[in-house]
Scaffold this active site. Structure first.
Site, PDB file in Angstrom:
ATOM      1  N   GLU A  87      24.444  69.613 -90.150  1.00 31.22           N
ATOM      2  CA  GLU A  87      24.333  68.341 -89.415  1.00 31.22           C
ATOM      3  C   GLU A  87      22.919  67.762 -89.513  1.00 31.22           C
ATOM      4  O   GLU A  87      21.941  68.444 -89.187  1.00 31.22           O
ATOM      5  CB  GLU A  87      24.702  68.574 -87.940  1.00 31.22           C
ATOM      6  CG  GLU A  87      24.721  67.296 -87.135  1.00 31.22           C
ATOM      7  CD  GLU A  87      25.307  67.479 -85.730  1.00 31.22           C
ATOM      8  OE1 GLU A  87      26.207  68.319 -85.542  1.00 31.22           O
ATOM      9  OE2 GLU A  87      24.845  66.763 -84.823  1.00 31.22           O
ATOM     10  N   LYS A 271      27.535  71.793 -76.517  1.00 34.74           N
ATOM     11  CA  LYS A 271      27.641  71.719 -77.982  1.00 34.74           C
ATOM     12  C   LYS A 271      26.270  71.372 -78.562  1.00 34.74           C
ATOM     13  O   LYS A 271      25.837  71.918 -79.578  1.00 34.74           O
ATOM     14  CB  LYS A 271      28.698  70.687 -78.384  1.00 34.74           C
ATOM     15  CG  LYS A 271      29.048  70.668 -79.867  1.00 34.74           C
ATOM     16  CD  LYS A 271      28.141  69.805 -80.721  1.00 34.74           C
ATOM     17  CE  LYS A 271      28.575  69.816 -82.179  1.00 34.74           C
ATOM     18  NZ  LYS A 271      27.665  69.068 -83.054  1.00 34.74           N
ATOM     19  N   ASP A 287      26.435  87.105 -85.693  1.00 34.28           N
ATOM     20  CA  ASP A 287      27.817  86.682 -85.446  1.00 34.28           C
ATOM     21  C   ASP A 287      27.794  85.486 -84.484  1.00 34.28           C
ATOM     22  O   ASP A 287      27.698  85.655 -83.275  1.00 34.28           O
ATOM     23  CB  ASP A 287      28.582  87.873 -84.848  1.00 34.28           C
ATOM     24  CG  ASP A 287      30.033  87.564 -84.576  1.00 34.28           C
ATOM     25  OD1 ASP A 287      30.418  86.386 -84.589  1.00 34.28           O
ATOM     26  OD2 ASP A 287      30.785  88.530 -84.341  1.00 34.28           O
ATOM     27  N   HIS A 385      20.005  59.292 -85.677  1.00 36.04           N
ATOM     28  CA  HIS A 385      21.007  60.038 -86.429  1.00 36.04           C
ATOM     29  C   HIS A 385      21.345  59.299 -87.721  1.00 36.04           C
ATOM     30  O   HIS A 385      21.406  59.882 -88.797  1.00 36.04           O
ATOM     31  CB  HIS A 385      22.256  60.167 -85.550  1.00 36.04           C
ATOM     32  CG  HIS A 385      23.233  61.164 -86.057  1.00 36.04           C
ATOM     33  ND1 HIS A 385      23.033  62.513 -85.946  1.00 36.04           N
ATOM     34  CD2 HIS A 385      24.420  61.010 -86.676  1.00 36.04           C
ATOM     35  CE1 HIS A 385      24.059  63.147 -86.474  1.00 36.04           C
ATOM     36  NE2 HIS A 385      24.911  62.260 -86.925  1.00 36.04           N
TER      37      HIS A 385
HETATM   38  C1  MEV Z   1      25.846  65.998 -81.413  1.00 39.66           C
HETATM   39  O1  MEV Z   1      26.050  66.970 -82.416  1.00 39.66           O
HETATM   40  C2  MEV Z   1      25.329  66.645 -80.136  1.00 39.66           C
HETATM   41  C3  MEV Z   1      25.213  65.704 -78.928  1.00 39.66           C
HETATM   42  O2  MEV Z   1      26.460  65.074 -78.691  1.00 39.66           O
HETATM   43  C4  MEV Z   1      24.794  66.564 -77.733  1.00 39.66           C
HETATM   44  C5  MEV Z   1      24.817  65.830 -76.406  1.00 39.66           C
HETATM   45  O3  MEV Z   1      25.558  64.843 -76.256  1.00 39.66           O
HETATM   46  O4  MEV Z   1      24.092  66.304 -75.515  1.00 39.66           O
HETATM   47  C6  MEV Z   1      24.217  64.600 -79.177  1.00 39.66           C
END
Ligand code: MEV
Length: 429
Positions: A87, A271, A287, A385
């Site tokens: 990413e 995430k 792992d 991004h």
């Molecule tokens: C994207 O890979 C991760 C985000 O969505 C995390 C978040 O929203 O805190 C930007």
């Protein structure tokens, strides 16, 4: 013994170099030799014969980009962090936040001992409450049996340290007794160690309980192997061109509040944390599914899934962030040992123990979360991004070398980040 050279994790201008010059700079900063340089470059790092021994039905190898995050200072020690991830933005965001953090003293981290749990499930016990007590009466004997095989581990101060017994009176298959082996696995991730112990104890447990043992397996909810990291910043460190740092800090705190109360947001928030954690776990041959499972189970431990970090305002108006989660990582065993590039990644990190690795992985997770919340609380994530995504688009359109950044900049400036537009710009020159 010679003292290892301390790393200076602040390598200015790294991102402006070509990959090979970047690798030179990283190896120079970490004092790595030509063989590690070759392994980190990825070219032939994993021989097919080794890959063939790692899993089944091997047909080849799958490459991923490895980047190096700069600027990390954890407990006063600098680290260059290898990150394997597909990413865009992740490595840049971690490095940028670590740079802001280092001005305020960097990250402070601590960890539990490397203690894992194994579960032994017993069915068909007519008197589960009494069976629990019978097991506890045999605690020392069971622990001695568990420790009878792995003399290396016990010699290092590890081994089975305790036994717990959990009783479930009412399950779909009747009463259930579940014995937990509490095992200090030292520098291993620990799955093999604890699974072996659990299997070894099973016949004895059947004799003691009068029941039948079914599962004998570790728990990925490694809640006795927690790691913590925190960071504290002056509000001014978060100033942007258009916002003052105090507003940004408040925005981060408010963004975190939604993740604390709402599982829909907590999943995305966490995430983002794993965006930082997984790439280091993968780079070191660990792992990552185990780390993911432990993190999310821990996030739900109260019965409601919540955020793994907290962001608060300090008494002086600054920002303080903290993270706590299970971290089952090893320096020995598994792919950590067999994958030559993972070994080189560990030499780049210069960690001495699995616990030290766990601490800095937690710091990277916290930095990544800070980057995401800062972006979300200010301009949103898409601008940064997309700027990085534009490089991928430029490459897809056929740009190479210096053309990648030139085309990426042009398609961002035009607000048309598409392969077609990137091709047009390439064709025009
Ligand atoms: C994207 O890979 C991760 C985000 O969505 C995390 C978040 O929203 O805190 C930007």
């Amino acid at each position: 013994m010679t003292k290892p050279t301390p790393v200076n994790a602040r390598i200015a201008g790294l991102r402006d170099l070509e990959p090979s010059a970047r690798l030179d700079a990283v190896c120079a900063a970490a004092g790595l030799d030509q063989s590690d340089r070759a392994l980190l470059s990825g070219a032939g790092a994993l021989p097919l014969a080794t890959a063939n021994g790692m899993i089944e039905n091997v047909v080849g190898k799958f490459e991923m980009p490895m980047g190096v995050a700069t600027n990390f200072c954890v407990n006063g020690k600098d680290y260059l962090i290898p990150m394997v991830v597909e990413e865009p933005s992740v490595v840049a965001a971690a490095s940028y936040m670590a740079r802001i953090a280092r001005a305020g003293g960097g990250f402070h981290a601590s960890a539990d001992d490397p203690v894992m749990r194994a579960q032994v499930q017993v069915l068909g016990v007519s008197d589960p409450a009494a069976a629990r007590l019978r097991i506890l009466e045999h605690r020392d004997e069971l622990m001695a049996l568990a420790n009878s095989k792995d003399k290396v581990l016990t010699g290092l101060g590890g081994g089975c340290k305790d036994i717990e017994v959990h009783v479930f009176d009412d399950t779909p298959v009747g009463p259930m007794v579940v014995l937990h082996l509490i095992v200090d696995v030292r520098d291993a991730m620990g799955a093999n160690t604890v699974n072996t112990m659990a299997e070894l104890l099973a016949p004895k447990v059947e004799t003691i309980t009068g029941g039948t043992v079914r599962l004998r397996i570790l728990s990925n909810l490694a809640d006795l192997r927690l790691v913590r990291a925190r960071v504290e910043l002056e509000a001014a460190a978060l100033d942007t061109d258009v916002l003052n740092g105090a507003d940004v800090a408040q925005g981060i705190v408010e963004a975190c509040a939604l993740a604390v109360i709402d599982p829909y947001r907590a999943a995305t928030h966490n995430k983002g944390i794993m965006n930082g954690i997984d790439p280091v776990v993968i780079a070191t041959g660990n792992d990552w599914r185990a780390v993911e499972a432990g993190a999310h189970a821990f996030a739900a431990r109260s019965g409601r899934y919540t955020a793994l970090t907290r962001w608060e305002r300090t008494a002086s108006g600054g920002l303080s962030g903290s993270i706590e989660l299970p971290m089952a990582l090893g320096l020995v065993g598994g792919a950590t040992r067999t994958h030559p590039a993972a070994q080189a990644a560990l030499r780049l990190l210069k960690v001495k123990t699995a616990t030290e690795l766990a601490q800095l992985v937690a710091a990277v997770g916290l930095a990544q979360n800070m980057a995401a919340l800062r972006a979300l609380a200010t301009e949103g994530i898409q601008r940064g991004h997309m700027a990085l995504h534009a490089r991928n688009i430029a490459i897809t359109a056929g740009a190479t070398g210096a053309d990648i950044d030139r085309v990426a900049r042009a398609i961002v400036a035009a607000g048309d980040i598409t392969v077609d537009h990137a091709r047009t710009i390439l064709d025009e020159t």
